[in-house]
Write a protein that holds these residues in place. Structure first.
Motif, PDB file in Angstrom:
ATOM      1  N   GLN A  58       1.027  -1.063  -0.707  1.00  0.00           N
ATOM      2  CA  GLN A  58       0.230  -0.130  -0.206  1.00  0.00           C
ATOM      3  C   GLN A  58       0.636   1.042  -0.161  1.00  0.00           C
ATOM      4  O   GLN A  58       0.497   2.286  -1.284  1.00  0.00           O
ATOM      5  CB  GLN A  58      -0.958  -0.168   0.987  1.00  0.00           C
ATOM      6  CG  GLN A  58      -1.614   1.311   1.055  1.00  0.00           C
ATOM      7  CD  GLN A  58      -2.389   1.014   2.292  1.00  0.00           C
ATOM      8  OE1 GLN A  58      -2.930   0.483   3.340  1.00  0.00           O
ATOM      9  NE2 GLN A  58      -3.351   2.098   2.803  1.00  0.00           N
ATOM     10  N   MET A  59       1.571   1.291   0.824  1.00  0.00           N
ATOM     11  CA  MET A  59       2.458   2.481   1.220  1.00  0.00           C
ATOM     12  C   MET A  59       3.186   2.025  -0.274  1.00  0.00           C
ATOM     13  O   MET A  59       3.676   3.755  -1.148  1.00  0.00           O
ATOM     14  CB  MET A  59       3.803   2.115   1.947  1.00  0.00           C
ATOM     15  CG  MET A  59       3.444   2.193   3.229  1.00  0.00           C
ATOM     16  SD  MET A  59       4.783   1.586   4.437  1.00  0.00           S
ATOM     17  CE  MET A  59       3.559   1.390   5.958  1.00  0.00           C
ATOM     18  N   ASP A  60       3.198   1.576  -1.018  1.00  0.00           N
ATOM     19  CA  ASP A  60       4.736   1.612  -2.709  1.00  0.00           C
ATOM     20  C   ASP A  60       3.602   1.992  -3.398  1.00  0.00           C
ATOM     21  O   ASP A  60       4.323   2.731  -3.988  1.00  0.00           O
ATOM     22  CB  ASP A  60       4.487   0.330  -2.823  1.00  0.00           C
ATOM     23  CG  ASP A  60       5.852   0.383  -4.076  1.00  0.00           C
ATOM     24  OD1 ASP A  60       6.861   1.504  -4.122  1.00  0.00           O
ATOM     25  OD2 ASP A  60       5.914  -0.310  -4.962  1.00  0.00           O
ATOM     26  N   THR A  61       2.287   1.734  -3.990  1.00  0.00           N
ATOM     27  CA  THR A  61       1.019   2.106  -4.346  1.00  0.00           C
ATOM     28  C   THR A  61       0.512   3.802  -3.584  1.00  0.00           C
ATOM     29  O   THR A  61       0.780   4.578  -4.907  1.00  0.00           O
ATOM     30  CB  THR A  61      -0.248   1.836  -3.876  1.00  0.00           C
ATOM     31  OG1 THR A  61       0.086   0.328  -3.867  1.00  0.00           O
ATOM     32  CG2 THR A  61      -1.562   1.630  -5.169  1.00  0.00           C
ATOM     33  N   GLU A  62       1.188   4.525  -2.599  1.00  0.00           N
ATOM     34  CA  GLU A  62       0.588   5.820  -2.025  1.00  0.00           C
ATOM     35  C   GLU A  62       2.242   6.423  -3.066  1.00  0.00           C
ATOM     36  O   GLU A  62       1.813   7.320  -3.866  1.00  0.00           O
ATOM     37  CB  GLU A  62       0.563   5.915  -1.063  1.00  0.00           C
ATOM     38  CG  GLU A  62      -1.065   5.262  -0.760  1.00  0.00           C
ATOM     39  CD  GLU A  62      -1.477   5.086   0.492  1.00  0.00           C
ATOM     40  OE1 GLU A  62      -0.093   5.925   1.101  1.00  0.00           O
ATOM     41  OE2 GLU A  62      -2.127   4.762   1.127  1.00  0.00           O
ATOM     42  N   ASP A  63       3.159   5.854  -3.633  1.00  0.00           N
ATOM     43  CA  ASP A  63       4.530   6.438  -3.042  1.00  0.00           C
ATOM     44  C   ASP A  63       3.961   6.757  -5.079  1.00  0.00           C
ATOM     45  O   ASP A  63       5.136   7.347  -5.462  1.00  0.00           O
ATOM     46  CB  ASP A  63       5.234   5.609  -3.014  1.00  0.00           C
ATOM     47  CG  ASP A  63       6.811   6.123  -3.512  1.00  0.00           C
ATOM     48  OD1 ASP A  63       6.866   7.819  -3.433  1.00  0.00           O
ATOM     49  OD2 ASP A  63       7.910   6.109  -3.824  1.00  0.00           O
ATOM     50  N   LYS A  64       3.855   5.933  -5.475  1.00  0.00           N
ATOM     51  CA  LYS A  64       3.799   6.638  -7.350  1.00  0.00           C
ATOM     52  C   LYS A  64       2.673   7.201  -7.382  1.00  0.00           C
ATOM     53  O   LYS A  64       3.253   7.903  -8.711  1.00  0.00           O
ATOM     54  CB  LYS A  64       2.805   5.073  -7.990  1.00  0.00           C
ATOM     55  CG  LYS A  64       4.674   3.642  -7.694  1.00  0.00           C
ATOM     56  CD  LYS A  64       4.307   2.193  -8.260  1.00  0.00           C
ATOM     57  CE  LYS A  64       5.477   1.363  -8.304  1.00  0.00           C
ATOM     58  NZ  LYS A  64       4.915  -0.029  -8.598  1.00  0.00           N
ATOM     59  N   TYR A  65       1.832   7.023  -6.862  1.00  0.00           N
ATOM     60  CA  TYR A  65      -0.021   7.311  -7.734  1.00  0.00           C
ATOM     61  C   TYR A  65      -0.246   8.502  -6.529  1.00  0.00           C
ATOM     62  O   TYR A  65      -0.792   9.366  -6.681  1.00  0.00           O
ATOM     63  CB  TYR A  65      -0.950   6.946  -7.583  1.00  0.00           C
ATOM     64  CG  TYR A  65      -0.490   5.510  -8.718  1.00  0.00           C
ATOM     65  CD1 TYR A  65       0.117   5.827  -9.702  1.00  0.00           C
ATOM     66  CD2 TYR A  65      -0.759   4.550  -8.835  1.00  0.00           C
ATOM     67  CE1 TYR A  65      -0.300   4.473 -10.860  1.00  0.00           C
ATOM     68  CE2 TYR A  65      -0.416   3.035  -9.386  1.00  0.00           C
ATOM     69  CZ  TYR A  65      -0.020   2.842 -10.512  1.00  0.00           C
ATOM     70  OH  TYR A  65       0.460   2.396 -11.275  1.00  0.00           O
ATOM     71  N   GLY A  66       0.524   8.442  -5.153  1.00  0.00           N
ATOM     72  CA  GLY A  66      -0.395   9.924  -3.910  1.00  0.00           C
ATOM     73  C   GLY A  66      -0.949   9.413  -3.555  1.00  0.00           C
ATOM     74  O   GLY A  66      -1.497   9.330  -3.793  1.00  0.00           O
ATOM     75  N   ILE A  67      -1.964  10.314  -3.445  1.00  0.00           N
ATOM     76  CA  ILE A  67      -3.329  10.873  -2.014  1.00  0.00           C
ATOM     77  C   ILE A  67      -4.293   9.923  -2.537  1.00  0.00           C
ATOM     78  O   ILE A  67      -5.345   9.233  -2.364  1.00  0.00           O
ATOM     79  CB  ILE A  67      -3.161  11.953  -1.535  1.00  0.00           C
ATOM     80  CG1 ILE A  67      -3.932  11.214  -0.448  1.00  0.00           C
ATOM     81  CG2 ILE A  67      -4.057  13.113  -2.679  1.00  0.00           C
ATOM     82  CD1 ILE A  67      -4.669  12.440   0.243  1.00  0.00           C
ATOM     83  N   MET A  68      -3.972  10.194  -4.097  1.00  0.00           N
ATOM     84  CA  MET A  68      -5.483   9.746  -4.937  1.00  0.00           C
ATOM     85  C   MET A  68      -5.463   8.234  -5.405  1.00  0.00           C
ATOM     86  O   MET A  68      -6.449   7.404  -5.627  1.00  0.00           O
ATOM     87  CB  MET A  68      -5.689  10.435  -6.207  1.00  0.00           C
ATOM     88  CG  MET A  68      -5.770  11.944  -6.633  1.00  0.00           C
ATOM     89  SD  MET A  68      -6.909  12.364  -5.529  1.00  0.00           S
ATOM     90  CE  MET A  68      -8.444  11.587  -6.202  1.00  0.00           C
ATOM     91  N   ALA A  69      -4.276   7.070  -4.489  1.00  0.00           N
ATOM     92  CA  ALA A  69      -4.085   6.132  -5.193  1.00  0.00           C
ATOM     93  C   ALA A  69      -5.378   5.180  -4.467  1.00  0.00           C
ATOM     94  O   ALA A  69      -5.967   3.948  -4.142  1.00  0.00           O
ATOM     95  CB  ALA A  69      -2.611   5.670  -4.580  1.00  0.00           C
ATOM     96  N   HIS A  70      -4.953   6.241  -2.647  1.00  0.00           N
ATOM     97  CA  HIS A  70      -6.053   5.562  -1.804  1.00  0.00           C
ATOM     98  C   HIS A  70      -7.800   6.019  -2.165  1.00  0.00           C
ATOM     99  O   HIS A  70      -8.271   4.613  -2.079  1.00  0.00           O
ATOM    100  CB  HIS A  70      -6.106   6.283  -0.177  1.00  0.00           C
ATOM    101  CG  HIS A  70      -6.799   5.592   0.583  1.00  0.00           C
ATOM    102  ND1 HIS A  70      -7.075   4.648   1.150  1.00  0.00           N
ATOM    103  CD2 HIS A  70      -8.038   6.403   0.932  1.00  0.00           C
ATOM    104  CE1 HIS A  70      -7.847   4.627   2.119  1.00  0.00           C
ATOM    105  NE2 HIS A  70      -8.392   5.868   2.147  1.00  0.00           N
TER     106      HIS A  70
END
Length: 572
Positions: free
Chosen positions: A129-141
């Motif tokens: 989850q941390m890796d996804t948010e690092d890639k796509y920012g806050i909108m990843a969530h």
């Protein structure tokens, strides 16, 4: 550089694969499922590292970068422990952004270890989850969440705090939106702790005053000093990650204009300026006059009262300019920069020797002679020298001594700095040091000029009785008594004028003496002494001088001195 980097990549490929295999084996033994990826830094990132560390590419890029992705936070810390047990860590390079996330919500564990063959290896340990948010920012969530479909974006997520910061900065509309965004949001961050362990996220290079305002506006507005890791430090002191800071406040204190020179965050600057806007217009003008005069003294550009009020132009009227400075909206250094620009509509009625010297010194940096007076205490010299050392291009000398009673300390410092902004920064930070009473700039040329005028003045007063006697007993005195009287009275005027001119030179070149009672006591006493001496000389030599004219001349100079004294008091 690109060719060199490609050669490095080939040489490190084998080492990287060896280390990944070792790590996977250790994690498998402990029942941890991981993904290990090799990270390759882009050219711009490597270039920034070279510039910031002032090292060559051979030192900067001789490393491997890995990213380890695990199932949960507990595994992150377990992987960290296993890695440190297998490879020797560099303790100074460990950062825990899981316990202390960045302001934009970024989370990860960062560590550096010595891998196979001693090659430095940078590791990022995080969950998927941390890796996804690092890639796509806050909108990843929110892309995959029900809250998106309900329209409840950002509302309850702490990671969106950086969005609110951007909105706050945009509301300011102060013409520096992009600069403030870079400073408050995108710049490298540090984490500083309150005495109770609360983590405060600040930009790198932030000072105690930024920390104080980040806690609460009232704490910032009344900050006096701080305990950093148990040591007393001024509010201008810079902070670093891991510092524990306890801000000491005083209800008697309020924001000072000098705070703006070391406040780094947009929020702190905004709160300081809000305080200045609340004070009366008269106080703003007086504060603006003092701040501008301070910068003019540092720059060697004369007096505020000598500015040509008809050509202030871009800053509005004289009153508007001083009000803007007093509110903190206009930086007095902007006005000083305009004065140095020949295309500017601003100029002084008189430039003077010191101003011409200043322009010549700008070619290879500015040579600054500073004098400091302070209360003598342990560690004072170290603190003062540290400020000059860290902000100057070169230090020519640093001299320090104490008074006979050892209660006061005096220092003379000569440094070379790159610009006037740095001079201002040095002076503001030195004044924040506990015990410092005065810090001011002295011009070497001004000192020589003052000494020359002083020597001529003393010489004139020593030899004038002999000149009186020679002229009074000459044939010209018998043949042309009126002309002789005129010459002698002209000599009297010149002697009195030399005293007044010497006073003006001292106040112009040495700002510290303007408020000194001694200077003005001497300036007012000398004409009185001269009056007694002249009457004695007239009686002794039998000179045909009008006693009434002597009284009128003395009176005239006292009026002139009084006017000067009033002007200087207004300028303080």
């Amino acid at each position: 550089m690109r060719l060199k980097l490609n050669n490095y990549e080939k040489a490190k490929e084998k080492i990287a694969n060896e280390m990944i295999a070792d790590l996977k084996g250790e994690f498998k033994k402990n029942g941890i499922s991981v993904k290990i990826k090799r990270r390759r830094k882009n050219f711009y990132s490597i270039y920034k590292k070279i510039c910031s560390s002032n090292k060559g590419i051979d030192c900067i890029d001789n490393r491997i970068a890995l990213r380890v992705i695990v199932a949960n936070i507990a595994d992150c810390y377990q992987v960290l422990g296993i890695t440190h047990a297998k490879f020797t860590p560099k303790n100074s390079r460990f950062k825990d952004y899981i316990a202390n996330p960045k302001s934009n919500g970024y989370q990860s564990l960062h560590t550096n270890v010595f891998g196979p063959s001693g090659v430095t290896t940078e590791m990022q340990i995080r969950t998927q989850q941390m890796d996804t948010e690092d890639k796509y920012g806050i909108m990843a969530h929110y892309f995959a969440s029900e809250s998106c479909r309900k329209g409840n974006l950002f509302a309850e997520d702490k990671r969106s705090v950086w969005v609110n910061k951007i909105l706050e900065i945009e509301k300011e509309k102060n013409g520096s939106f992009l600069e403030d965004i870079k400073l408050d949001i995108f710049e490298d961050r540090i984490f500083v702790f309150t005495p109770k362990g609360r983590s405060i996220d600040l930009p790198k290079g932030a000072s105690v005053i930024d920390f104080a305002y980040a806690i609460h506006s009232e704490i910032g507005s009344h900050a006096q000093r701080a305990e950093i890791n148990g040591l007393l430090r001024p509010i201008s002191a810079s902070l670093k990650s891991g510092d524990q800071v306890n801000v000491i406040t005083s209800k008697e204190l309020s924001p000072d204009h000098s705070w703006l020179s070391f406040a780094k965050t947009n929020f702190a600057k905004k709160k300081i300026k809000e305080h200045f806007k609340k004070v009366s217009n008269k106080i703003k003008v007086e504060a603006g006059k003092k701040l501008l005069q301070k910068q003019l003294d540092i720059s060697g550009l004369g007096f505020v009262k000598n500015m040509n009020s008809k050509k202030i132009g871009e800053f509005g009227t004289r009153h508007q300019m001083l009000t803007s400075i007093g509110e903190g909206v206009l930086d007095p250094m902007v006005v000083v920069d305009a004065l140095q620009n020949k295309k500017s509509g601003l100029f002084f009625k008189e430039s003077g020797l010191l101003r011409r010297f200043f322009y010549r010194s700008m070619k290879d940096g500015i040579r600054v002679n500073a004098k400091i007076k302070a209360k003598n205490q342990f560690g004072l010299m170290r603190e003062v020298s540290e400020v000059f050392y860290t902000n100057s291009v070169d230090m020519m000398y640093f001299k320090a001594w104490t008074s006979a009673s050892c209660k006061e300390a005096y220092m003379n410092v000569q440094v070379i700095v790159k610009d006037l902004k740095t001079v201002r920064k040095i002076f503001d930070r030195v004044k924040q040091i506990d015990g410092v009473q005065n810090v001011y700039r002295v011009s070497s040329r001004g000192l020589i000029f003052f000494s020359l005028i002083g020597a001529l003045t003393i010489f004139g007063w020593i030899v004038h009785p002999f000149i009186y006697r020679y002229v009074g007993n000459s044939e010209m005195a018998i043949m042309y008594p009126a002309a002789t009287s005129l010459i002698l009275e002209g000599l009297l005027l010149a002697l009195l004028f030399s005293v007044v001119y010497l006073t003006n030179v001292a106040t112009k070149y040495f700002p510290i003496v303007r408020s000194r009672v001694t200077l003005w006591t001497v300036a007012f006493m000398v004409p009185l002494i001269a009056f007694v001496l002249l009457y004695t000389e007239v009686a002794y030599f039998g000179l045909e001088l009008s006693r009434l004219s002597i009284v009128l001349e003395i009176l005239m100079f006292y009026i002139y001195l009084g006017m000067n004294f009033t002007n200087y008091k207004k300028a303080l």
